[in-house]
Design an enzyme around this catalytic site. Sequence first.
Site, short mmCIF file in Angstrom:
data_model
loop_
_atom_site.label_atom_id
_atom_site.label_comp_id
_atom_site.label_asym_id
_atom_site.label_seq_id
_atom_site.Cartn_x
_atom_site.Cartn_y
_atom_site.Cartn_z
N LYS A 1 -11.86 -40.17 51.32
CA LYS A 1 -10.42 -39.90 51.20
C LYS A 1 -9.96 -40.40 49.83
O LYS A 1 -9.78 -41.60 49.61
CB LYS A 1 -9.62 -40.63 52.29
N GLU B 1 -13.86 -53.00 46.62
CA GLU B 1 -13.79 -53.02 45.15
C GLU B 1 -12.31 -53.04 44.80
O GLU B 1 -11.64 -52.01 44.87
CB GLU B 1 -14.45 -51.76 44.56
N CYS C 1 -9.35 -51.23 36.56
CA CYS C 1 -9.52 -52.48 37.31
C CYS C 1 -10.06 -53.58 36.43
O CYS C 1 -9.77 -54.75 36.65
CB CYS C 1 -10.42 -52.24 38.52
N GLU D 1 -1.66 -58.49 38.93
CA GLU D 1 -2.16 -57.28 38.25
C GLU D 1 -0.97 -56.41 37.86
O GLU D 1 -0.13 -56.09 38.70
CB GLU D 1 -3.08 -56.51 39.22
P1 NAD Z 1 -4.05 -48.48 46.80
O1 NAD Z 1 -4.62 -49.67 47.45
O2 NAD Z 1 -2.59 -48.25 46.86
O3 NAD Z 1 -4.73 -47.15 47.38
C1 NAD Z 1 -6.12 -46.98 47.37
C2 NAD Z 1 -6.50 -45.98 48.44
O4 NAD Z 1 -6.18 -46.55 49.71
C3 NAD Z 1 -5.76 -44.66 48.39
O5 NAD Z 1 -6.66 -43.62 48.70
C4 NAD Z 1 -4.73 -44.79 49.50
O6 NAD Z 1 -4.32 -43.56 50.05
C5 NAD Z 1 -5.53 -45.59 50.52
N1 NAD Z 1 -4.73 -46.29 51.53
C6 NAD Z 1 -3.46 -46.75 51.44
N2 NAD Z 1 -3.10 -47.34 52.60
C7 NAD Z 1 -4.14 -47.24 53.46
C8 NAD Z 1 -4.37 -47.62 54.81
N3 NAD Z 1 -3.45 -48.27 55.51
N4 NAD Z 1 -5.56 -47.33 55.37
C9 NAD Z 1 -6.53 -46.68 54.66
N5 NAD Z 1 -6.36 -46.28 53.38
C10 NAD Z 1 -5.19 -46.57 52.77
O7 NAD Z 1 -4.56 -48.55 45.28
P2 NAD Z 1 -4.13 -47.59 44.10
O8 NAD Z 1 -2.73 -47.93 43.69
O9 NAD Z 1 -4.48 -46.18 44.45
O10 NAD Z 1 -5.17 -48.03 42.95
C11 NAD Z 1 -4.97 -49.09 42.09
C12 NAD Z 1 -5.77 -50.30 42.51
O11 NAD Z 1 -7.16 -49.98 42.61
C13 NAD Z 1 -5.70 -51.44 41.50
O12 NAD Z 1 -5.53 -52.67 42.17
C14 NAD Z 1 -7.06 -51.39 40.82
O13 NAD Z 1 -7.46 -52.60 40.23
C15 NAD Z 1 -7.93 -50.99 41.96
N6 NAD Z 1 -9.22 -50.43 41.51
C16 NAD Z 1 -10.36 -51.18 41.69
C17 NAD Z 1 -11.58 -50.70 41.22
C18 NAD Z 1 -12.84 -51.54 41.39
O14 NAD Z 1 -13.91 -51.00 41.30
N7 NAD Z 1 -12.77 -52.84 41.60
C19 NAD Z 1 -11.67 -49.45 40.60
C20 NAD Z 1 -10.51 -48.72 40.44
C21 NAD Z 1 -9.29 -49.22 40.91
#
Ligand code: NAD
Length: 502
Positions: free
Chosen positions: A189, A264, A298, A394
Amino acid sequence: MSERVNMLRAAMVAVGLGERPQSLVNGLLCDGDGAEIILVDPFTELPALTYPDAGAVLAQRACAAAQSAQTAWAKGMSGAARGQIMQAISRAVLAHAAPLATIEAIIAGKPIRDCRIEVAKVAEMFAYYAGWADKLHGEVIPVPSGHLNYTLREPLGVVFQITPWNAPIFTGGWQIAPAIATGNCVVIKPSELTPLTTVALAKLAEDAGLPRGLVNVLCGLGPTSGQAAIEHAAVRKVIFVGSPETGRKVAMSAAAALKPVVLELGGKSANIVFNDAKLEHACLGAQAAIFSGAGQSCVAGSRLLVQKSAHAALVDMLSKGMNSIRLGDPLDDATEIGPISNARQFAHVTGMIAQANAAGANVMSRDTTPRQGYFVRPTILDGLNNSANCAQHEIFGPVVTVIPFEDESEAIALANDSRFGLAGAVWTADVGRAHRMADEVRAGTFWINSYKAIHVSSPFGGSLNSGFGRSSGTDALLEYTAAKSIWLDSAVTPRIAFGYVS
Ligand code: NAD
């Protein structure tokens, strides 16, 4: 309809999609039955496409389709044959690099030059793990009882992957490739804000020979589509890439069903510059660390720790450098920084800058910014200490907090004074010091006189609020398999005891 939306639709059709976002379940593009989701072009701030959330019913169908496709993939085919299909996927991705990059640039707002690099990296991921598909084996363990004891590395079955909006096709390939190389099947997803290139990747993979249903993509929301997949009985592991807040929710839902997770998550990485470093190189490195991708990475070097005697010179160099970075239309080849990817993130980044300003930071921003789009100027926040909000949370935008330090021990203490443990870097001419910093700074990835070097063959992951588990490299092969221990008694008289056999 605008020229950009026409371009987007043409690119979608070129990679085998329809003209609107749809999930891919069991080889078919299908509509969900949930609430309407609007995809906005962050450069124009105008709606580009709409689609319904996949919803729980489609999520259940996707998990069931994956489960039925798995046995033939894992057991009915040799590892070499799986590897050949993965090589074909790699070639298909490269052959469609242009439309994939165009879709990503319009919907995620990423500069097209970065999108091309990420698409090429996805092709590399499939080629790399293709090579592993026939090389996964267990070991023979010389147990004292004299049994022949050996291990097999078995696939887990259905894995559910959740990815964020900041690098959609990159994170998709990064998780799908090791999962299928090891014989698993996938439900993924992507973020509801950037689903298109993940569906395109799965569709291209099927066209290249991947069995239907082996990779299923849900276009939709986390709490509905995502939650339903986490709860589905066929799902054996959840791999989450995203924010710590959502990661915690996902881990708790998975834990309730006793399912393992890889998380991650985010970071607040320390980029540490000593006064013996080549300051011009450290400055270019610092710019790349925080301003490339508009800081939506990230591993962004969002805390710049500078030795006091080099502080004024480095800040001066960095603030002058900001004005030569090219901000603009993500579709323009010359653009180095595009807009922030979505309105919610734009509000968060600008809010964090305003908060730092109110807290007394010396705020230095680039002179100009394009008139339209969710643009945030590259910004330096100086004059606050490491406990400030902007140093601890962040921001995920082109905003760096500068913190001076006296000596090595203070640099280490400041770097580790964080809830996160994802990445870090040091700039110094002293090789011994470089190694000491690499040893002492808490980070899953650490660079010396470099930043953001990353490759599929090397492990990646974090600790604390940056998550746990590892992606990429051979570590990902272990995350996507489980060891089975097999004992064979070859003695003429079997060693049978009423209890342990030793
Ligand atoms: P987010 O946590 O808002 O969303 C990530 C994913 O989770 C999306 O697909 C979203 O639809 C899904 N999601 C949201 N609520 C959910 C739930 N209740 N159940 C299941 N899935 C759910 O993050 P974002 O704003 O999309 O991305 C930014 C974040 O991602 C930053 O904190 C960044 O550092 C992190 N990130 C980490 C890495 C890594 O490898 N460590 C890589 C890229 C991004």
